[in-house]
Design a protein around this motif. Structure first.
Motif, mmCIF file in Angstrom:
data_model
loop_
_atom_site.group_PDB
_atom_site.id
_atom_site.type_symbol
_atom_site.label_atom_id
_atom_site.label_comp_id
_atom_site.label_asym_id
_atom_site.label_seq_id
_atom_site.Cartn_x
_atom_site.Cartn_y
_atom_site.Cartn_z
ATOM 1 N N ASN A 56 38.288 -17.419 34.407
ATOM 2 C CA ASN A 56 37.037 -17.507 35.130
ATOM 3 C C ASN A 56 36.117 -16.391 34.656
ATOM 4 O O ASN A 56 36.473 -15.218 34.724
ATOM 5 N N ILE A 57 34.946 -16.784 34.154
ATOM 6 C CA ILE A 57 33.918 -15.824 33.735
ATOM 7 C C ILE A 57 32.925 -15.739 34.894
ATOM 8 O O ILE A 57 32.360 -16.756 35.299
ATOM 9 N N GLY A 113 46.850 -11.422 22.456
ATOM 10 C CA GLY A 113 47.992 -11.448 23.357
ATOM 11 C C GLY A 113 47.764 -12.088 24.720
ATOM 12 O O GLY A 113 48.652 -12.060 25.561
ATOM 13 N N VAL A 114 46.584 -12.683 24.965
ATOM 14 C CA VAL A 114 46.344 -13.253 26.296
ATOM 15 C C VAL A 114 47.187 -14.502 26.511
ATOM 16 O O VAL A 114 47.542 -15.209 25.569
ATOM 17 N N SER A 115 47.500 -14.771 27.768
ATOM 18 C CA SER A 115 48.285 -15.959 28.129
ATOM 19 C C SER A 115 47.420 -17.212 28.078
ATOM 20 O O SER A 115 46.210 -17.159 28.305
ATOM 21 N N SER A 156 47.512 -12.183 36.299
ATOM 22 C CA SER A 156 46.688 -11.093 36.824
ATOM 23 C C SER A 156 45.785 -10.470 35.760
ATOM 24 O O SER A 156 45.437 -9.288 35.849
ATOM 25 N N TYR A 157 45.414 -11.247 34.736
ATOM 26 C CA TYR A 157 44.520 -10.720 33.698
ATOM 27 C C TYR A 157 43.162 -10.432 34.322
ATOM 28 O O TYR A 157 42.599 -11.245 35.038
ATOM 29 N N TYR A 158 42.646 -9.243 34.044
ATOM 30 C CA TYR A 158 41.323 -8.861 34.515
ATOM 31 C C TYR A 158 40.651 -8.004 33.459
ATOM 32 O O TYR A 158 41.255 -7.076 32.931
ATOM 33 N N GLU A 207 32.676 -10.113 34.728
ATOM 34 C CA GLU A 207 34.124 -10.006 34.904
ATOM 35 C C GLU A 207 34.817 -11.251 34.366
ATOM 36 O O GLU A 207 34.266 -12.341 34.429
ATOM 37 N N ILE A 208 36.033 -11.056 33.885
ATOM 38 C CA ILE A 208 36.862 -12.174 33.421
ATOM 39 C C ILE A 208 38.215 -12.057 34.129
ATOM 40 O O ILE A 208 38.861 -11.019 34.082
#
Length: 186
Positions: free
Chosen positions: A81-82, A74-76, A50-52, A44-45
């Motif tokens: 966290n990996i 487009g990620v902020s 709230s990126y998941y 999971e990342i």
């Protein structure tokens, strides 16, 4: 990909982040009888806004060989966290989290934080989220230069974001300044 700054790796959107686990030994030292084919690694990342992203459940061999995540454009900017958590098969399609024997009941997992920053974005990112003297961190801003918390004898130079730029504060550690932090506070 990525550049290592004091054990925090910086990536940019478009980079490929390789994820693998070297030297993973199932059941080592636990006396448990574990069959590798019955264990899956859930990858999971989690990130800002709230990126998941669930990269899925992978076999132990797949995770040993490594998997890749193409960081979307487009990620902020921020700390991501990996997390790799291990699960055992409990049925045809059901899985249950594996737990450590010590501390009792803790989920068996590996975690790593990485910094994703797009050059020229104008944002400021502090890996330890502000004035955190007990945590080693880095700060990056519109200048695209990375500033690292650092020790000078018993003093810590702490970098943090203020008004969207990296600024510093020099503090005296309660005991010693080691590994770019005050482990016992100030």
């Amino acid at each position: 990909g990525g550049v290592d700054y004091n054990n925090i790796i910086k990536y940019s959107p478009g980079d490929v982040l390789g994820i693998n686990v070297n030297g993973f030994n199932l059941g080592e030292g636990t006396g448990a009888s574990v069959i590798e084919r019955d264990i899956m690694a859930k990858v999971e990342i989690n990130g800002p806004d709230s990126y998941y992203k669930l990269l899925g459940r992978k076999t132990i061999n797949e995770i040993k060989n490594g998997i890749e995540w193409q960081i979307p454009e487009g990620v902020s900017d921020g700390i991501y966290n990996i997390k790799i958590s291990y699960e055992s098969k409990t049925g045809l399609i059901a899985y249950e989290s594996c737990v450590e024997t010590y501390p009792i009941g803790e989920i068996a997992k590996l975690e790593k934080n990485v910094l994703i920053y797009k050059s020229g974005s104008g944002n400021c990112v502090d890996s330890d989220s502000g004035r955190m003297y007990v945590t080693n961190g880095i700060c990056i801003d519109y200048r695209n230069q990375i500033y690292s918390d650092n020790c000078n004898e018993n003093k810590l130079r702490e970098f943090y974001c203020q008004d969207n730029i990296c600024v510093t504060e020099d503090v005296s550690c309660k005991d010693l300044c080691v590994v770019n932090k005050c482990p016992t506070g100030i």
